[in-house]
Design a protein around this motif. Structure first.
Motif, PDB file in Angstrom:
ATOM      1  N   TYR A   1      -2.397  -3.457   5.293  1.00  0.00           N
ATOM      2  CA  TYR A   1      -3.529  -2.731   4.706  1.00  0.00           C
ATOM      3  C   TYR A   1      -3.203  -1.267   4.516  1.00  0.00           C
TER       4      TYR A   1
ATOM      5  N   THR B   1       0.866  -1.172   0.000  1.00  0.00           N
ATOM      6  CA  THR B   1       0.000   0.000   0.000  1.00  0.00           C
ATOM      7  C   THR B   1       0.908   1.229   0.000  1.00  0.00           C
TER       8      THR B   1
ATOM      9  N   ARG C   1      -4.077   1.012  -2.495  1.00  0.00           N
ATOM     10  CA  ARG C   1      -3.733  -0.322  -2.053  1.00  0.00           C
ATOM     11  C   ARG C   1      -3.402  -1.225  -3.228  1.00  0.00           C
ATOM     12  N   ARG C   2      -2.929  -2.410  -2.914  1.00  0.00           N
ATOM     13  CA  ARG C   2      -2.521  -3.317  -3.982  1.00  0.00           C
ATOM     14  C   ARG C   2      -3.692  -3.659  -4.892  1.00  0.00           C
TER      15      ARG C   2
END
Length: 121
Positions: free
Chosen positions: A100, A32, A51-52
């Motif tokens: 996260y 992230t 984020r990914r």
């Protein structure tokens, strides 16, 4: 992962800037990436994160004006800043989280050196 932010500068109210965050190291796309800023005499505050999965979050103060993005082929994240205001003046930092990555700076374990954005009135 090591990070290097660039793209700051002096701009007039209403102007635009694009910040870049170049990353070195492996698994860039797994992190992230976030942008934070710190104005003189103030605490570091969250600006935006991606984020990914590609999902994004923004601070209320920049929603609709700033856009975060990433280019995994270039190992680079960006922060497009439009309609800049004097209160956007700060040192902007990019950061990476292996998790996260919320809005708390403590969620991010890797930090770039910061780039100064100054918005004149």
């Amino acid at each position: 992962v090591q990070l290097q932010a660039s793209g700051g500068g002096l701009v007039q109210t209403g102007g635009s800037l694009r910040l870049s965050c170049a990353a070195s190291g492996r698994a860039f796309s797994a992190y992230t990436l976030g942008w934070f800023r710190q104005a003189p005499g103030k605490e570091r505050e969250f600006v935006a994160a991606i984020r990914r999965s590609g999902s994004t979050d923004y601070a209320d103060s920049v929603k609709g004006r700033f856009t975060i993005s990433r280019d995994s082929a270039k190992n680079t994240a960006y922060l497009q800043m439009n309609s800049l205001k004097p209160e956007d003046t700060a040192i902007y930092y990019c950061a990476a989280s292996a998790g996260y990555g919320g809005s708390n700076p403590r969620d991010f374990g890797s930090w770039g050196q910061g780039t100064l954005v100054t918005v004149s009135s």
